[in-house]
Scaffold this active site. Structure first.
Site, PDB file in Angstrom:
ATOM      1  N   ASP A  67       0.786  -1.350  -0.035  1.00 20.90           N
ATOM      2  CA  ASP A  67       0.027  -0.198  -0.016  1.00 20.90           C
ATOM      3  C   ASP A  67       0.780   1.177  -0.042  1.00 20.90           C
ATOM      4  OD1 ASP A  67       0.785  -0.390   2.670  1.00 20.90           O
ATOM      5  OD2 ASP A  67      -1.170  -0.755   3.349  1.00 20.90           O
ATOM      6  N   ASP A 136      -7.247  -2.340  14.452  1.00 17.28           N
ATOM      7  CA  ASP A 136      -8.664  -2.744  14.113  1.00 17.28           C
ATOM      8  C   ASP A 136      -8.694  -3.916  13.308  1.00 17.28           C
ATOM      9  OD1 ASP A 136      -7.658  -1.750  11.644  1.00 17.28           O
ATOM     10  OD2 ASP A 136      -8.911  -0.214  11.205  1.00 17.28           O
ATOM     11  N   HIS A 138      -7.022  -4.743  10.524  1.00 20.04           N
ATOM     12  CA  HIS A 138      -6.763  -4.601   8.949  1.00 20.04           C
ATOM     13  C   HIS A 138      -5.644  -5.285   8.621  1.00 20.04           C
ATOM     14  CE1 HIS A 138      -4.722  -0.465   9.801  1.00 20.04           C
ATOM     15  NE2 HIS A 138      -3.790  -1.375   9.581  1.00 20.04           N
ATOM     16  N   GLU A 143      -9.832  -1.577   5.577  1.00 17.42           N
ATOM     17  CA  GLU A 143     -10.185  -1.361   6.960  1.00 17.42           C
ATOM     18  C   GLU A 143     -11.378  -2.321   6.976  1.00 17.42           C
ATOM     19  OE1 GLU A 143      -8.439   0.248   8.718  1.00 17.42           O
ATOM     20  OE2 GLU A 143      -8.047   2.090   7.977  1.00 17.42           O
TER      21      GLU A 143
END
Ligand code: PGA
Length: 260
Positions: A67, A136, A138, A143
């Protein structure tokens, strides 16, 4: 999923580096999927040292990063381009033309993302994908709520991710809110995945990934569907695993395994 718990971050990084080296020594022209973040820094340091000692060779390796932030030039100290060159690529003998990192400054993101997916295929697919996990749950910047079949695309970051990343910027307003990220579906096509996590702030995400249901709310849980994933943890990140003793038992029962 195979879960390997090491006493320290250093031991975790070393164990993961040996795994990468084993793959490169078996296939010198392997395609590696690379991750950024604090977690893989120890692994990259180990690999750079091994490269200097001649124990591993990157001269035929191709890489694809997971990413990149949208809007940061490659020279920005918080861009993943900058991170990868500073923390890894400049320390190993990989040819620059073999490195792929999503562009955060493309004029047409959709076309860029299609090109990136095709380029991975042209290079034969990813042999080994290195991954971290967000607090979280990911993987890459997929996400909560990301489709488990998603492909490389532009993604809006979630608030917890922006908060986690704000420590690297002067203030929260400077943190990009969009990223280009490989999708969960892209990652699941890698032949092998290595996910690393350390620290107690990752313990909840790790337990949800390994022992919770497969859900797009914890995109790392999709790795339960992957046939060859190894999860390397330190003690703190493993702190909330209910089956912790069983994972250690499995490691201890492997032929020739050191007793933990
Ligand atoms: P970190 O990030 O390694 O900096 O904790 C991991 C991630 O968000 O994937």
């Amino acid at each position: 999923m195979e879960v390997i718990v090491e006493q320290t971050v250093e031991a975790m990084s070393r164990a993961a580096a040996l795994e990468v080296a084993e793959i490169l020594n078996a296939k010198p022209n392997a395609v590696l999927g690379m991750a950024t973040g604090t977690t893989p820094l120890g692994l990259y340091k180990e690999l750079a040292q091994m490269c200097r000692r001649g124990e591993v060779d990157f001269s035929h390796v191709t890489t694809f990063n997971l990413d990149e932030y949208v809007g940061l030039p490659v020279t920005h100290p918080q861009s993943f381009h900058y991170f990868m060159h500073e923390n890894f690529f400049k320390h190993v003998n990989i040819p620059l033309e073999n490195i792929h990192i999503p562009s955060g400054t493309a004029s047409n993101y959709r076309a860029f993302c299609d090109w990136y997916e095709n380029r991975i295929k042209e290079c034969g697919g990813i042999d080994l994908q290195i991954l971290g996990i967000g607090s979280d749950g990911h993987i890459a910047f997929n996400e909560p709520g990301s489709s488990l079949s998603s492909r490389t695309r532009l993604k809006t970051l979630a608030k917890p991710t922006i908060d986690d990343n704000s420590r690297f910027f002067n203030n929260r307003d400077e943190v990009p809110i969009y990223a280009i990220t490989m999708g969960v579906g892209t990652i699941l096509e890698a032949r092998k995945c290595l996910l690393l996590a350390n620290g107690k702030n990752k313990a909840d995400a790790v337990s949800a990934m390994v022992e919770g249901p497969v859900t797009s709310m914890i995109t790392a849980s999709a790795l339960q569907l992957h046939e060859d994933t190894k999860v390397f943890l330190d003690e703190s990140a493993a702190g909330k695993l209910k089956m912790r003793d069983y994972y250690t038992w499995i490691q201890n029962k492997k032929p020739g395994a050191p007793q933990r």
